[in-house]
Scaffold this active site. Structure first.
Site, PDB file in Angstrom:
ATOM      1  N   HIS A 160      10.130   0.283   7.621  1.00 14.53           N
ATOM      2  CA  HIS A 160       9.535  -1.005   7.984  1.00 14.53           C
ATOM      3  C   HIS A 160       9.549  -2.044   6.853  1.00 14.53           C
ATOM      4  CE1 HIS A 160       7.852   0.832  11.643  1.00 14.53           C
ATOM      5  NE2 HIS A 160       7.466   1.838  10.879  1.00 14.53           N
ATOM      6  N   ASP A 161       8.889  -1.728   5.754  1.00 18.09           N
ATOM      7  CA  ASP A 161       8.474  -2.755   4.803  1.00 18.09           C
ATOM      8  C   ASP A 161       9.607  -3.504   4.096  1.00 18.09           C
ATOM      9  OD1 ASP A 161       5.874  -2.213   5.475  1.00 18.09           O
ATOM     10  OD2 ASP A 161       5.529  -0.830   3.818  1.00 18.09           O
ATOM     11  N   ASP A 199       0.844  -1.207   0.000  1.00 19.03           N
ATOM     12  CA  ASP A 199       0.000   0.000   0.000  1.00 19.03           C
ATOM     13  C   ASP A 199       0.879   1.257   0.000  1.00 19.03           C
ATOM     14  OD1 ASP A 199       0.971  -0.343   2.580  1.00 19.03           O
ATOM     15  OD2 ASP A 199      -0.866   0.301   3.568  1.00 19.03           O
ATOM     16  N   ASN A 231      -2.257   2.767   3.733  1.00 18.33           N
ATOM     17  CA  ASN A 231      -1.626   4.069   3.917  1.00 18.33           C
ATOM     18  C   ASN A 231      -2.440   5.182   3.260  1.00 18.33           C
ATOM     19  OD1 ASN A 231       0.611   3.241   5.442  1.00 18.33           O
ATOM     20  ND2 ASN A 231       1.718   2.611   3.605  1.00 18.33           N
ATOM     21  N   GLU A 251      -0.242  -3.169  15.716  1.00 21.22           N
ATOM     22  CA  GLU A 251       0.503  -2.623  14.589  1.00 21.22           C
ATOM     23  C   GLU A 251      -0.482  -2.328  13.461  1.00 21.22           C
ATOM     24  OE1 GLU A 251       2.031  -2.744  10.688  1.00 21.22           O
ATOM     25  OE2 GLU A 251       1.002  -4.476  11.573  1.00 21.22           O
ATOM     26  N   PHE A 252      -0.213  -1.279  12.682  1.00 20.36           N
ATOM     27  CA  PHE A 252      -1.177  -0.734  11.731  1.00 20.36           C
ATOM     28  C   PHE A 252      -1.683  -1.748  10.717  1.00 20.36           C
ATOM     29  CE2 PHE A 252      -1.958   1.390   7.615  1.00 20.36           C
ATOM     30  CZ  PHE A 252      -3.056   2.161   7.963  1.00 20.36           C
ATOM     31  N   ASN A 253      -0.786  -2.509  10.066  1.00 21.30           N
ATOM     32  CA  ASN A 253      -1.219  -3.405   8.998  1.00 21.30           C
ATOM     33  C   ASN A 253      -2.211  -4.452   9.492  1.00 21.30           C
ATOM     34  OD1 ASN A 253       0.343  -2.107   7.080  1.00 21.30           O
ATOM     35  ND2 ASN A 253       2.069  -3.519   7.293  1.00 21.30           N
ATOM     36  N   ASP A 280       7.705   3.589   2.847  1.00 21.83           N
ATOM     37  CA  ASP A 280       8.530   2.397   3.057  1.00 21.83           C
ATOM     38  C   ASP A 280       8.164   1.293   2.069  1.00 21.83           C
ATOM     39  OD1 ASP A 280       6.140   2.469   4.487  1.00 21.83           O
ATOM     40  OD2 ASP A 280       6.872   1.261   6.146  1.00 21.83           O
ATOM     41  N   ASP A 281       6.895   1.238   1.640  1.00 19.83           N
ATOM     42  CA  ASP A 281       6.521   0.290   0.574  1.00 19.83           C
ATOM     43  C   ASP A 281       7.283   0.600  -0.709  1.00 19.83           C
ATOM     44  OD1 ASP A 281       3.666  -1.063   1.560  1.00 19.83           O
ATOM     45  OD2 ASP A 281       3.922   0.989   2.263  1.00 19.83           O
ATOM     46  N   ASN A 298       1.988   0.581  17.253  1.00 21.38           N
ATOM     47  CA  ASN A 298       2.254   1.927  16.753  1.00 21.38           C
ATOM     48  C   ASN A 298       0.966   2.738  16.577  1.00 21.38           C
ATOM     49  OD1 ASN A 298       1.435   0.491  14.484  1.00 21.38           O
ATOM     50  ND2 ASN A 298       3.203   1.022  13.225  1.00 21.38           N
ATOM     51  N   THR A 352       3.100  -6.279   2.760  1.00 17.27           N
ATOM     52  CA  THR A 352       3.561  -5.166   3.595  1.00 17.27           C
ATOM     53  C   THR A 352       2.408  -4.209   3.878  1.00 17.27           C
ATOM     54  OG1 THR A 352       4.262  -3.880   1.649  1.00 17.27           O
ATOM     55  CG2 THR A 352       5.892  -5.345   2.654  1.00 17.27           C
TER      56      THR A 352
END
Length: 353
Positions: free
Chosen positions: A262-263, A18, A47, A186-188, A22-23, A180, A147
């Protein structure tokens, strides 16, 4: 003379994402690491809206010299929840904003594939799996790296249960403790907990790269200096903007001096699992609680009676991770159309003078 060793077979990989800053780097790492063959990309709301992140994926691939990689738009919302949790406060209104706001990358000249993401994903994965089997590969599994929210992956596993034996799923997501975008979420995973639960309980071979690992992949001043070691170029300038975009947000909200990336950590696991220390654990996803929907409950001490289902990354060799990422960025810089456009403009100016 002894026969030379055959070159290692490239790992087949599909990236579900998304973009997201970072993706964007995960796309570049997946497309420009010589150990990987990027089959395609699917997108999911997270995102930003699915329309925006699909456009961003196309922009990143075009800018990185990867316009040949197919992109398909996926789920616009979670499986059961009414709306996605968007993250404009981190990634901007476009999902891939520059330091002055608005999209940092130029629009791509090509569009996404028609059709449904799970169908396109299955067709590409099944074809790659068949090629690996026909080629006598010791392990014919295709790597499916996610991710973002796991909506597309859950739909794929539900529609095509046979794919469980064709893939190894690696996710950037979850956490062992502090979250986060939620106290322990965590968001995902928080974006679509029900989809995550389907994936974790599907029986698929599964690896998880949680926040505890990705928060060590910090974009420090020395990292930025290494990115800039090549001849200055439009592409590297934009990459610097992408890498540093949410540094202020992380400093203000999460008290982190340098922003994490992150990703790409999940892609690095596929390339070089030896960079990680892992534990094989039982991981369940909370879907009922009003306090912690999307929490990944990791059974560190082996107290669950349920079977272990996930390889959880616990630590990462950060220095070697950055070697992989920076090498991929420099490889993309060497073929980026953005640089070629500037070179043509300079040549035209010289001819005029």
């Amino acid at each position: 003379m002894a026969p030379s060793a055959e070159p290692a077979r490239r790992q087949e990989i599909w990236l579900d994402c998304d973009p997201g800053h970072d993706d964007a780097v995960a796309l570049i790492l997946a497309g420009h690491n010589p150990a990987l063959h990027l089959l395609g990309v699917s997108t999911v709301a997270g995102n930003q809206t699915v329309e925006k992140v699909t456009d961003n994926a196309l922009r990143v691939l075009a800018a990185a010299g990867l316009a040949h990689v197919p992109v398909v738009a996926g789920a616009a919302k979670p499986l059961l929840r009414p709306v996605p949790l968007l993250c404009a406060e981190i990634h901007g209104e476009s999902g891939l904003d520059g330091p002055l706001g608005g999209p940092v990358l130029p629009a791509a000249s090509h569009g996404a594939l028609p059709g449904k993401a799970p169908v396109c994903m299955f067709e590409a994965i099944a074809a790659a799996h068949a090629r690996l089997v026909a080629g006598g590969a010791a392990d014919a599994r295709v790597h499916l790296v996610a991710t973002a929210a796991l909506t597309n992956v859950a739909l794929l596993l539900a529609l095509y249960p046979e794919v469980v034996d064709m893939v190894e799923v690696t996710i950037m997501g979850g956490c062992l403790g502090v979250g986060n975008t939620g106290p322990v979420m965590e968001f995902n995973i928080q974006t679509d907990p029900e989809a995550a639960r389907i994936v974790f309980e599907s029986g698929v071979r599964l690896a998880m790269v949680p926040l505890e690992v990705t928060h060590t992949a910090l974009v420090t001043t020395s990292v930025l200096q290494r990115v800039r070691t090549h001849q200055p170029s439009p592409f590297l300038g934009l990459m610097t903007d992408l890498l540093m975009f949410f540094s202020d947000t992380y400093a203000t909200v999460f008290k982190m001096k340098d922003p994490p990336l992150h990703d790409p950590c999940a892609v690095a696991w596929v390339i070089a699992p030896e960079l990680f220390k892992t534990e094989f654990l039982r991981v369940d996803v909370e879907t009922v609680s009003t306090l912690s929907p999307g929490q990944t409950v990791c059974d560190i001490w082996g107290q669950s009676r349920l079977p272990k289902n996930c390889t959880v990354c616990m630590e990462m060799d950060v220095a070697r991770f950055w070697d992989l990422v920076i090498d991929a960025i420099h490889a993309a810089d060497g073929v980026s159309p953005l640089n070629q456009q500037e070179q043509r403009q300079q040549e035209q100016q010289q001819q005029q003078h």
